[in-house]
Structures are given as structure tokens and as C-alpha cells.
Enzyme design. Structure first.
Site, short mmCIF file in Angstrom:
data_model
loop_
_atom_site.label_atom_id
_atom_site.label_comp_id
_atom_site.label_asym_id
_atom_site.label_seq_id
_atom_site.Cartn_x
_atom_site.Cartn_y
_atom_site.Cartn_z
N ARG A 134 47.13 -179.43 3.67
CA ARG A 134 47.74 -180.44 4.52
C ARG A 134 47.33 -181.87 4.14
O ARG A 134 48.18 -182.76 3.98
CB ARG A 134 47.36 -180.19 6.00
CG ARG A 134 48.10 -179.06 6.66
CD ARG A 134 47.21 -178.33 7.65
NE ARG A 134 46.23 -177.57 6.92
CZ ARG A 134 46.41 -176.28 6.57
NH1 ARG A 134 47.44 -175.64 7.01
NH2 ARG A 134 45.52 -175.64 5.84
N THR A 135 46.04 -182.11 4.01
CA THR A 135 45.56 -183.48 3.82
C THR A 135 46.05 -184.05 2.49
O THR A 135 46.58 -185.16 2.43
CB THR A 135 44.02 -183.52 3.89
OG1 THR A 135 43.60 -182.80 5.05
CG2 THR A 135 43.51 -184.94 3.96
N ARG A 172 38.07 -186.28 -0.95
CA ARG A 172 37.49 -185.14 -0.20
C ARG A 172 36.38 -184.57 -1.06
O ARG A 172 36.57 -184.33 -2.25
CB ARG A 172 38.54 -184.07 0.09
CG ARG A 172 37.91 -182.81 0.67
CD ARG A 172 38.92 -181.81 1.17
NE ARG A 172 39.53 -182.26 2.41
CZ ARG A 172 40.29 -181.49 3.19
NH1 ARG A 172 40.54 -180.24 2.82
NH2 ARG A 172 40.81 -181.94 4.30
N LYS A 186 33.62 -180.58 -16.69
CA LYS A 186 32.84 -180.61 -17.95
C LYS A 186 31.47 -181.25 -17.72
O LYS A 186 30.76 -181.55 -18.67
CB LYS A 186 33.59 -181.41 -19.01
CG LYS A 186 34.97 -180.88 -19.35
CD LYS A 186 35.66 -181.83 -20.32
CE LYS A 186 37.15 -181.58 -20.39
NZ LYS A 186 37.87 -182.71 -21.00
N HIS A 216 36.05 -186.24 9.28
CA HIS A 216 37.41 -186.10 8.76
C HIS A 216 38.26 -187.06 9.61
O HIS A 216 39.02 -186.63 10.48
CB HIS A 216 37.86 -184.65 8.91
CG HIS A 216 39.11 -184.28 8.16
ND1 HIS A 216 39.96 -185.21 7.58
CD2 HIS A 216 39.68 -183.07 7.91
CE1 HIS A 216 40.98 -184.59 7.01
NE2 HIS A 216 40.83 -183.29 7.19
N1 CP Z 1 43.27 -179.95 8.37
C1 CP Z 1 42.95 -179.96 7.06
O1 CP Z 1 42.10 -180.73 6.62
O2 CP Z 1 43.68 -179.10 6.29
P1 CP Z 1 43.54 -178.98 4.71
O3 CP Z 1 42.17 -178.46 4.42
O4 CP Z 1 44.63 -178.05 4.27
O5 CP Z 1 43.71 -180.37 4.14
#
Ligand code: CP
Length: 312
Positions: A58-59, A108, A86, A136
Site C-alpha cells: 500500500r505505502t 521505509r 552488495k 508510520h
Molecule cells: N499499511 C501499510 O503500511 O501497508 P504496506 O506495508 O503494504 O505499505
């Protein structure tokens, strides 16, 4: 903002007025996704790099779509296809990306604080797309946006967050944001999945789902983060589902118009039953839709020229 805020690293240091500005700006962008031509010229000539060291559906996808709908050039980098595989360090990776003059780096990482480290070594705006157990922030913003759209406001709503609170950056960011905007937040988990310091967030702590859901306006379920568990903290998945899973009978204890949320990915039949996840009270896919508008707002507020309007 729009020139005054350089990074979005967490909710912790974000004043309520900035949170509201992100949400109000997302409202402006929400309609763009349902137009015949789903694109505005706002970030033409800007470059957004998505740097994901952990898996994401999603993110990552919504940041890419958000950037493209704003006409930015979007580049996706994942660990498996980068020179990190690497042995290149995070600092060297950032220095090399910096040499290509990005405007925003969305990151991330499994290490808490990685986005803060990157922010110290780049002129680009940095967005935290999830760092370790820490925060988050764009998930919390899209969750607040979804609740505000469903309920009209956030103040005084009772929001229950249940699941693996100890390992959830989503729970942490949501607790910070929702309490800052006046919601009453309850967190619920087995004692082994509750951090000792949770009360400092101004939330009520429960170790039983029934009382936590009683009279709630919003019920947000989180998955067990098996990839972050270093020891057995629940007797079994089956036992967890029986005592902490949201089914229709449990949801009946919430308000009749309560909404059901989940940030994904879901483990159907564990923390949430399929008929609740797919039922009439679920806004889980509304959260995903909101994610694009919220991330458009974040990219706009970090990367647009001062005084530039959102849609032009
Ligand atoms: N909610 C969320 O962070 O989903 P993803 O890990 O798929 O990005």
C-alpha cells in the site's frame, strides 16, 4: 508549510495545526483520483525517490501513484535491486542519491530512526514511510482522514486499537495523532504485546477485547508482526484469534454505527474475521483510497514552491 516544513519524520513533533493542514490539503486532492484525467501539473519538474528497505504494497504504491498524479518524476528503489544488496552503507546510498538532486526521498527501513539519519545527510525533503517499531506518520494521517470523512470530526470519538501494540509503528503514530486531535484512544493487546510505557501516550490500556470495544466509535485491528517477534509472546495463533479476534459478536459491543479499520496487510481469521473485514462497517479500502490523497498532500506540502496552489 509548503516551504516551511522540510521533512515528515513522525507525528511526535507535529503540532495539531500542521496535522489539520495535511488533512485539509488531502481533501483538496481527494477528488483528483476520480477525475477522467487523474493528473495535475503541481510537481512538474520535481523528483521523488521511493527508497524501500522493507516490503510494502500500500505505502509504496500509493506514494508512487501520488507522485505521478502530481506530475513528479518518481523513481522506485528496493533493497533487492540496489547496491545495498552488495554491501553499500545507508550513508553511501544517500550520498549517491543526493548527487542526483531529488526533491523528496520517501524511506521505509527496519531501523527506527533511519529516516532521521537520512534527513541529516540530504537537502531533499524526507518522508518516513515506516521506521522499525517507531512511527508510520502517513498511515496515521490517512487513518485520521478516513475517520474524519466517516464521522465528520475526530474530537471525543472513542477509538479502539487492538493487536500487536508492542511492535506496531501504526499504533504509536495513531495514538499520538488521535489524542492530539482530541479523540479518546484505547489500546488493547495481550500483556505480552503491550509496551510498558503506553500510558505516556494519553491512552487507556486494556488486556481484554470486549471491554476495549464496548461503546467504541472506531475499531482498528492490527496484525501480529511475526517478523519482529524474537520469542513466543502468544500461546498460539488459534488461541489469539479466539480471544483477540474481531468477529461479528464482538463488533456488536461497539456503537451501532462504529467503523472497522485495518492498515493492512490483514491476517483474515486471526485478528479479524472475513465477514467483518468485508462487511458494511468496514472502511478498510477507504483507508487505501485515502492513502493516495494524503500522500499527494504530503508531497505537495514538502516539495511545491512557496505560494503554489495545490492543483496548478
Ligand atoms: N499499511 C501499510 O503500511 O501497508 P504496506 O506495508 O503494504 O505499505
Amino acid at each position: 508549510m509548503n516551504g516551511s516544513v522540510r521533512h515528515l519524520l513522525g507525528i511526535e513533533d507535529l503540532p495539531a495545526r500542521d496535522i489539520v493542514q495535511f488533512l485539509d490539503t488531502a481533501e483538496v486532492f481527494f477528488g483528483v483520483s476520480t477525475r477522467r484525467v487523474r493528473k495535475v501539473p503541481t510537481l512538474r519538474g520535481k523528483t521523488v525517490i521511493n527508497l524501500f528497505f522493507e516490503a510494502s504494497t500500500r505505502t509504496r504504491t500509493s506514494f508512487e501513484i501520488a507522485g505521478k498524479r502530481l506530475s513528479a518524476d518518481v523513481v522506485n528503489i528496493s533493497v533487492s535491486t540496489s547496491s545495498v544488496s552488495k554491501g553499500e552503507t545507508l550513508l553511501d546510498t544517500v550520498k549517491n542519491l543526493e548527487a542526483m538532486h531529488p526533491d523528496v526521498i520517501v524511506v521505509r527501513h527496519s531501523a527506527s530512526g533511519a529516516p532521521h539519519f537520512i534527513a541529516r545527510h540530504t537537502r531533499a525533503g524526507v518522508v518516513n514511510a515506516g521506521d522499525g517499531l517507531h512511527e508510520h506518520p502517513t498511515q496515521a494521517l490517512l487513518d485520521a482522514f478516513t475517520i474524519r470523512r466517516a464521522k465528520g470530526h475526530l474530537a471525543d470519538l472513542v477509538v479502539t486499537i487492538s493487536g500487536d501494540i508492542a511492535h506496531s509503528r501504526v499504533a504509536r503514530s495513531n495514538a499520538l495523532l488521535l489524542t492530539r486531535l482530541g479523540a479518546k484512544v484505547r489500546v488493547c493487546a495481550p500483556r505480552t504485546l503491550l509496551p510498558a510505557d503506553m500510558e505516556q501516550y494519553g491512552v487507556e490500556v486494556y488486556d481484554s477485547l470486549g471491554p476495549a470495544v464496548e461503546g467504541a466509535d472506531v475499531v482498528m485491528m492490527l496484525r501480529i508482526q511475526h517478523e519482529r517477534l524474537t520469542e513466543a509472546l502468544i500461546p498460539s495463533t488459534r488461541e489469539y484469534a479466539r480471544t483477540f479476534g474481531l468477529n461479528r459478536a464482538m463488533l456488536a459491543r461497539a456503537k451501532p454505527d462504529a467503523i472497522v479499520m485495518h492498515p493492512g496487510p490483514m491476517n483474515r481469521g486471526v485478528e479479524i474475521d472475513a465477514d467483518v473485514a468485508d462487511g458494511p462497517r468496514s472502511v478498510i479500502l477507504d483507508q487505501v483510497e485515502a492513502g493516495v490523497a494524503v500522500r499527494m498532500a504530503v508531497l505537495y506540502l514538502l516539495a511545491a514552491e512557496a505560494g503554489q496552489s495545490p492543483l496548478a
